[in-house]
Design a protein around this motif. Structure first.
Motif, PDB file in Angstrom:
ATOM      1  N   MET A   1     -72.428  61.254  36.093  1.00  0.00           N
ATOM      2  CA  MET A   1     -71.214  61.171  36.444  1.00  0.00           C
ATOM      3  C   MET A   1     -70.462  61.448  35.259  1.00  0.00           C
ATOM      4  N   LYS A   2     -69.457  62.605  35.486  1.00  0.00           N
ATOM      5  CA  LYS A   2     -68.582  63.024  34.375  1.00  0.00           C
ATOM      6  C   LYS A   2     -67.268  63.513  34.590  1.00  0.00           C
ATOM      7  N   VAL A   3     -66.380  62.796  34.167  1.00  0.00           N
ATOM      8  CA  VAL A   3     -64.864  62.960  34.090  1.00  0.00           C
ATOM      9  C   VAL A   3     -64.254  64.018  33.051  1.00  0.00           C
ATOM     10  N   ILE A   4     -63.781  64.935  33.433  1.00  0.00           N
ATOM     11  CA  ILE A   4     -63.349  65.713  32.540  1.00  0.00           C
ATOM     12  C   ILE A   4     -61.599  65.915  32.718  1.00  0.00           C
ATOM     13  N   ASP A   5     -60.788  65.566  31.963  1.00  0.00           N
ATOM     14  CA  ASP A   5     -59.408  65.366  31.933  1.00  0.00           C
ATOM     15  C   ASP A   5     -58.943  66.702  31.309  1.00  0.00           C
ATOM     16  N   ASN A   6     -57.622  67.420  31.944  1.00  0.00           N
ATOM     17  CA  ASN A   6     -57.221  68.547  31.431  1.00  0.00           C
ATOM     18  C   ASN A   6     -58.471  69.901  31.622  1.00  0.00           C
ATOM     19  N   PHE A   7     -58.767  69.596  32.637  1.00  0.00           N
ATOM     20  CA  PHE A   7     -60.146  70.683  33.020  1.00  0.00           C
ATOM     21  C   PHE A   7     -59.699  72.131  32.698  1.00  0.00           C
ATOM     22  N   LEU A   8     -58.313  72.464  33.348  1.00  0.00           N
ATOM     23  CA  LEU A   8     -58.179  73.814  33.208  1.00  0.00           C
ATOM     24  C   LEU A   8     -56.899  73.870  32.083  1.00  0.00           C
ATOM     25  N   GLU A   9     -56.650  74.957  31.280  1.00  0.00           N
ATOM     26  CA  GLU A   9     -55.515  75.184  30.458  1.00  0.00           C
ATOM     27  C   GLU A   9     -54.466  75.000  31.241  1.00  0.00           C
ATOM     28  N   GLN A  10     -53.362  74.396  30.683  1.00  0.00           N
ATOM     29  CA  GLN A  10     -52.168  74.074  31.342  1.00  0.00           C
ATOM     30  C   GLN A  10     -51.485  75.283  32.197  1.00  0.00           C
ATOM     31  N   ASP A  11     -51.552  76.578  31.737  1.00  0.00           N
ATOM     32  CA  ASP A  11     -50.820  77.663  32.528  1.00  0.00           C
ATOM     33  C   ASP A  11     -51.566  77.797  33.454  1.00  0.00           C
ATOM     34  N   THR A  12     -52.905  77.905  33.461  1.00  0.00           N
ATOM     35  CA  THR A  12     -54.066  78.330  34.584  1.00  0.00           C
ATOM     36  C   THR A  12     -53.841  77.242  35.633  1.00  0.00           C
ATOM     37  N   PHE A  13     -53.597  76.018  35.237  1.00  0.00           N
ATOM     38  CA  PHE A  13     -53.478  74.913  36.225  1.00  0.00           C
ATOM     39  C   PHE A  13     -52.205  74.950  37.042  1.00  0.00           C
ATOM     40  N   ILE A  14     -51.038  75.365  36.221  1.00  0.00           N
ATOM     41  CA  ILE A  14     -49.779  75.461  36.783  1.00  0.00           C
ATOM     42  C   ILE A  14     -49.754  76.595  37.818  1.00  0.00           C
TER      43      ILE A  14
ATOM     44  N   THR B   1     -61.092  58.155  44.258  1.00  0.00           N
ATOM     45  CA  THR B   1     -62.206  58.236  44.728  1.00  0.00           C
ATOM     46  C   THR B   1     -63.098  57.265  44.381  1.00  0.00           C
ATOM     47  N   GLN B   2     -63.896  56.638  45.214  1.00  0.00           N
ATOM     48  CA  GLN B   2     -64.670  55.214  44.851  1.00  0.00           C
ATOM     49  C   GLN B   2     -66.074  55.662  45.596  1.00  0.00           C
ATOM     50  N   PHE B   3     -67.017  55.127  44.633  1.00  0.00           N
ATOM     51  CA  PHE B   3     -68.390  55.277  44.738  1.00  0.00           C
ATOM     52  C   PHE B   3     -68.956  53.944  45.124  1.00  0.00           C
ATOM     53  N   LYS B   4     -70.125  53.933  45.781  1.00  0.00           N
ATOM     54  CA  LYS B   4     -70.845  52.605  46.219  1.00  0.00           C
ATOM     55  C   LYS B   4     -71.035  51.800  45.323  1.00  0.00           C
ATOM     56  N   ASN B   5     -71.252  51.912  43.960  1.00  0.00           N
ATOM     57  CA  ASN B   5     -71.184  51.047  42.913  1.00  0.00           C
ATOM     58  C   ASN B   5     -70.043  50.491  42.739  1.00  0.00           C
ATOM     59  N   ARG B   6     -68.773  50.746  43.187  1.00  0.00           N
ATOM     60  CA  ARG B   6     -67.761  50.417  43.049  1.00  0.00           C
ATOM     61  C   ARG B   6     -66.732  51.227  42.082  1.00  0.00           C
ATOM     62  N   ARG B   7     -67.515  52.143  41.268  1.00  0.00           N
ATOM     63  CA  ARG B   7     -66.660  52.835  40.274  1.00  0.00           C
ATOM     64  C   ARG B   7     -65.478  53.889  40.934  1.00  0.00           C
ATOM     65  N   LYS B   8     -64.388  53.571  40.211  1.00  0.00           N
ATOM     66  CA  LYS B   8     -63.131  54.340  40.847  1.00  0.00           C
ATOM     67  C   LYS B   8     -62.738  55.218  40.000  1.00  0.00           C
ATOM     68  N   ILE B   9     -62.510  56.580  40.601  1.00  0.00           N
ATOM     69  CA  ILE B   9     -61.887  57.477  39.816  1.00  0.00           C
ATOM     70  C   ILE B   9     -60.319  57.709  40.287  1.00  0.00           C
ATOM     71  N   LYS B  10     -59.499  57.618  39.571  1.00  0.00           N
ATOM     72  CA  LYS B  10     -58.015  57.847  39.784  1.00  0.00           C
ATOM     73  C   LYS B  10     -57.782  59.222  40.027  1.00  0.00           C
TER      74      LYS B  10
ATOM     75  N   GLU C   1     -53.639  64.455  38.193  1.00  0.00           N
ATOM     76  CA  GLU C   1     -53.651  65.820  37.833  1.00  0.00           C
ATOM     77  C   GLU C   1     -54.219  66.491  36.870  1.00  0.00           C
ATOM     78  N   ASN C   2     -55.098  67.570  37.296  1.00  0.00           N
ATOM     79  CA  ASN C   2     -55.964  68.580  36.309  1.00  0.00           C
ATOM     80  C   ASN C   2     -57.248  67.877  35.925  1.00  0.00           C
ATOM     81  N   ARG C   3     -57.834  66.833  36.698  1.00  0.00           N
ATOM     82  CA  ARG C   3     -59.159  66.185  36.137  1.00  0.00           C
ATOM     83  C   ARG C   3     -59.992  66.419  37.125  1.00  0.00           C
ATOM     84  N   LEU C   4     -61.194  66.759  36.484  1.00  0.00           N
ATOM     85  CA  LEU C   4     -62.287  67.328  37.248  1.00  0.00           C
ATOM     86  C   LEU C   4     -63.451  66.136  37.100  1.00  0.00           C
ATOM     87  N   LEU C   5     -64.159  65.637  38.173  1.00  0.00           N
ATOM     88  CA  LEU C   5     -65.016  64.701  38.535  1.00  0.00           C
ATOM     89  C   LEU C   5     -66.551  65.427  38.800  1.00  0.00           C
TER      90      LEU C   5
END
Length: 158
Positions: free
Chosen positions: A1-14, A113-122, A125-129
């Protein structure tokens, strides 16, 4: 499992967010978010599924490039509306195939998003899981924004 914040450049995301939240972007009603026997009033969503002929397919190009995707098995935008309390949908796997799943969060809200192991991903905006589709998970509604919007990508493993 991998979480990437600010996945897209800000102008692309907007730009991406402005397109899918415009009054001209098509959303289609689904009577159930996750197939179930639940008739709960909050078990619905609006979607836009990227298929042949969808004029929005070009929006996936940046995700294909950044994730090095050769083929999306399924790509779908999901929009749930605000509820008075957080509604948790059923645990599920997105597809019955061996693939990666990525969830791209379009707006910040108190849903998650919550997984069966109880891990929660909030929902931020602009976060990729990214995770293995074999991991059962569920999404929720939110109570602090009008909508909770995510892009759900299922793609072949590299």
């Amino acid at each position: 499992m991998k979480v990437i914040d600010n996945f897209l450049e800000q102008d692309t995301f907007i730009n991406f967010k402005n397109i899918i939240t415009s009054e001209f972007f098509p959303w289609y009603f689904n009577k159930e978010k996750v197939l179930s026997n639940s008739n709960h009033l909050d078990n619905f969503q609006f979607v836009n599924t990227f298929k042949d002929g969808n004029t929005a397919n070009h929006l996936l190009d940046i995700f294909a490039d950044k994730l090095k995707v050769t083929q999306f098995i399924r790509a779908k935008l999901n929009l749930t509306t605000r509820t008075s309390k957080i509604f948790k949908f059923q645990y599920h796997n997105d597809l019955n195939v061996d693939c990666n799943t990525a969830i791209f969060y379009i707006n910040t809200n108190n849903g998650y998003t919550q997984f069966k192991n109880r891990r929660k991903i909030k929902s931020v905006e602009n976060r990729l899981l990214i995770f293995d589709n074999k991991l059962q998970h569920h999404g929720t509604t939110s109570t602090d924004t009008k909508t909770r919007i995510v892009l759900n990508l299922c793609y072949e493993k590299n």
